[in-house]
Design an enzyme around this catalytic site. Sequence first.
Site, PDB file in Angstrom:
ATOM      1  N   HIS A  24       0.823  -1.410  -0.251  1.00 47.79           N
ATOM      2  CA  HIS A  24       0.156   0.423  -0.255  1.00 47.79           C
ATOM      3  C   HIS A  24       1.124   1.107  -0.516  1.00 47.79           C
ATOM      4  O   HIS A  24       2.121   0.913   0.213  1.00 47.79           O
ATOM      5  CB  HIS A  24      -0.482   0.195   1.088  1.00 47.79           C
ATOM      6  CG  HIS A  24      -0.253   0.236   2.761  1.00 47.79           C
ATOM      7  ND1 HIS A  24       0.796  -0.903   3.481  1.00 47.79           N
ATOM      8  CD2 HIS A  24       0.194   1.196   3.329  1.00 47.79           C
ATOM      9  CE1 HIS A  24       1.497  -0.562   4.040  1.00 47.79           C
ATOM     10  NE2 HIS A  24       0.749   0.767   4.153  1.00 47.79           N
ATOM     11  N   HIS A  77       5.361   5.033  -1.555  1.00 51.43           N
ATOM     12  CA  HIS A  77       6.170   4.261  -1.936  1.00 51.43           C
ATOM     13  C   HIS A  77       4.990   3.331  -1.382  1.00 51.43           C
ATOM     14  O   HIS A  77       4.591   3.091  -0.542  1.00 51.43           O
ATOM     15  CB  HIS A  77       7.434   4.307  -0.527  1.00 51.43           C
ATOM     16  CG  HIS A  77       7.325   4.346   0.451  1.00 51.43           C
ATOM     17  ND1 HIS A  77       7.259   5.754   0.773  1.00 51.43           N
ATOM     18  CD2 HIS A  77       7.817   3.035   1.101  1.00 51.43           C
ATOM     19  CE1 HIS A  77       6.630   4.649   2.547  1.00 51.43           C
ATOM     20  NE2 HIS A  77       7.219   3.685   2.826  1.00 51.43           N
TER      21      HIS A  77
END
Length: 169
Positions: free
Chosen positions: A34, A115
Amino acid sequence: MILGLALVPSKSFQDEVNAYRKRYDNHYAQIMPHITIKPQFEIDDHDFNLIKNEVKNRISSIKPVEVHATKASNFAPISNVIYFKVAKTESLDQLFNQFNTEDFYGTAEHPFVPHFTIAQGLTSQEFEDIYGQVKLAGVDHREIIEELSLLQYSEEEDKWTIIETFTLG
């Protein structure tokens, strides 16, 4: 109730990220790949519906987000975390800024670096070895994420679960 907000990618990209995480991320079983939009925050159970409405209101003008994972990077020397860097866009920034304010459970502790974590909890030697391999392999993945996910942390299971999704736009 401990909650968080995240962008969760397609199953196919989750599988690609998880190929690394299974080997290198000691939090692999706790949460799916995620992009964190709002780190964990705690609410009273009776405030849950208020939170859902607040999230809906805050994202009403935010369009689906294009995500482009461009390369392997890391947070060294602060921590031995390796991740797939996501190109920062105005949409990602706008989404992050909607939820990291004093009037929504506080501001972010760290600057926003979108990220997907692929390795953490590494010794310095492991970090050097793994980062070299991952950097060579590279990544170039684009997709549009159309939902913001509300996750809940279960202390009993030591795991995060999606409990609600909100359509962007």
